[in-house]
Design a protein around this motif. Structure first.
Motif, short mmCIF file in Angstrom:
data_model
loop_
_atom_site.label_atom_id
_atom_site.label_comp_id
_atom_site.label_asym_id
_atom_site.label_seq_id
_atom_site.Cartn_x
_atom_site.Cartn_y
_atom_site.Cartn_z
N ALA A 143 -7.30 0.44 56.06
CA ALA A 143 -7.67 1.82 55.72
C ALA A 143 -6.45 2.61 55.26
O ALA A 143 -6.53 3.37 54.27
N LYS A 144 -5.33 2.42 55.93
CA LYS A 144 -4.12 3.16 55.54
C LYS A 144 -3.47 2.61 54.28
O LYS A 144 -2.78 3.33 53.56
N ALA A 145 -3.72 1.34 53.98
CA ALA A 145 -3.19 0.73 52.76
C ALA A 145 -3.88 1.30 51.53
O ALA A 145 -3.36 1.21 50.41
N ARG A 146 -5.02 1.92 51.72
CA ARG A 146 -5.77 2.51 50.61
C ARG A 146 -4.92 3.50 49.82
O ARG A 146 -4.98 3.56 48.59
N ALA A 147 -4.10 4.28 50.52
CA ALA A 147 -3.25 5.26 49.84
C ALA A 147 -2.24 4.57 48.91
O ALA A 147 -1.96 5.05 47.80
N VAL A 148 -1.72 3.43 49.31
CA VAL A 148 -0.78 2.67 48.48
C VAL A 148 -1.51 2.10 47.27
O VAL A 148 -0.99 2.12 46.14
N MET A 149 -2.73 1.60 47.48
CA MET A 149 -3.51 1.08 46.35
C MET A 149 -3.85 2.20 45.37
O MET A 149 -3.82 1.99 44.15
N GLU A 208 -2.69 4.85 40.03
CA GLU A 208 -2.20 6.00 39.28
C GLU A 208 -0.99 5.67 38.41
O GLU A 208 -0.62 6.47 37.53
N HIS A 209 -0.36 4.51 38.64
CA HIS A 209 0.87 4.16 37.91
C HIS A 209 0.83 2.75 37.33
O HIS A 209 1.77 1.96 37.52
N PRO A 210 -0.19 2.40 36.57
CA PRO A 210 -0.28 1.04 36.03
C PRO A 210 0.86 0.72 35.06
O PRO A 210 1.24 -0.43 34.89
N GLU A 211 1.41 1.75 34.44
CA GLU A 211 2.50 1.53 33.48
C GLU A 211 3.73 0.91 34.14
O GLU A 211 4.47 0.16 33.50
N LEU A 212 3.94 1.19 35.41
CA LEU A 212 5.09 0.61 36.11
C LEU A 212 4.95 -0.90 36.23
O LEU A 212 5.92 -1.65 36.06
N PHE A 213 3.74 -1.36 36.52
CA PHE A 213 3.51 -2.80 36.66
C PHE A 213 3.57 -3.50 35.32
O PHE A 213 4.10 -4.61 35.21
N GLU A 214 3.04 -2.85 34.30
CA GLU A 214 3.11 -3.42 32.96
C GLU A 214 4.56 -3.51 32.49
O GLU A 214 4.98 -4.50 31.89
#
Length: 147
Positions: A105-111, A116-122
């Motif tokens: 449940a708390k990991a939801r905030a990290v997900m 919100e920042h897919p560009e960082l992973f790309e």
């Protein structure tokens, strides 16, 4: 985070990294979040949910040995409960603990942050791909002595 909390903060991140370290940890927790499962059901559910991994460039499948090791690790860490049913043939059911439910449940905030920042992973995928390409090109260049 206050400046004086740095050591505490880093210690907790280290502890989390050790608790959740393993390729299949999250797969097991997320799958068991839907409810208790027998080993074979858990294994099949994880196999069905395995998808293409853009980081490795492949579809990874869990082995029975890897699932067993992961379950023992999660049980030792207090995130999974193993219940042996008193039936013949022997049957074992796995479920997650309240601590694991709370963690998910708390990991939801990290997900949500990651969404919100897919560009960082790309950007990171591209940098890794470029780096691998450069390393292949460098290793294929002839040495001066070979010329």
């Amino acid at each position: 985070m206050a400046t004086g909390d740095t050591g505490y903060y880093l210690d907790r991140w280290r502890d989390l990294r050790h608790l959740l370290n393993g390729e299949w940890i999250i797969h097991v927790l997320v799958t068991l979040n839907a409810g208790p499962l027998h080993y074979k059901q858990l294994y099949e559910a994880i196999q069905e949910s395995s998808t293409f991994d853009p980081w490795s460039g492949s579809i990874r499948r869990i082995s029975g040995r890897a699932l067993g090791r992961t379950l023992r690790r999660l049980e030792a860490g207090g995130l999974v409960v193993r219940t042996e049913e008193r039936v013949f043939p022997r049957s074992v059911v796995y479920s997650i603990t309240p601590a694991a439910v709370d963690l998910l449940a708390k990991a939801r905030a990290v997900m949500d942050w990651a969404e919100e920042h897919p560009e960082l992973f790309e950007q990171l995928r591209k940098a890794q791909s470029d780096n691998e390409r450069d390393q292949r090109a460098w290793s294929e260049e002839p040495d001066e002595e070979d010329e």
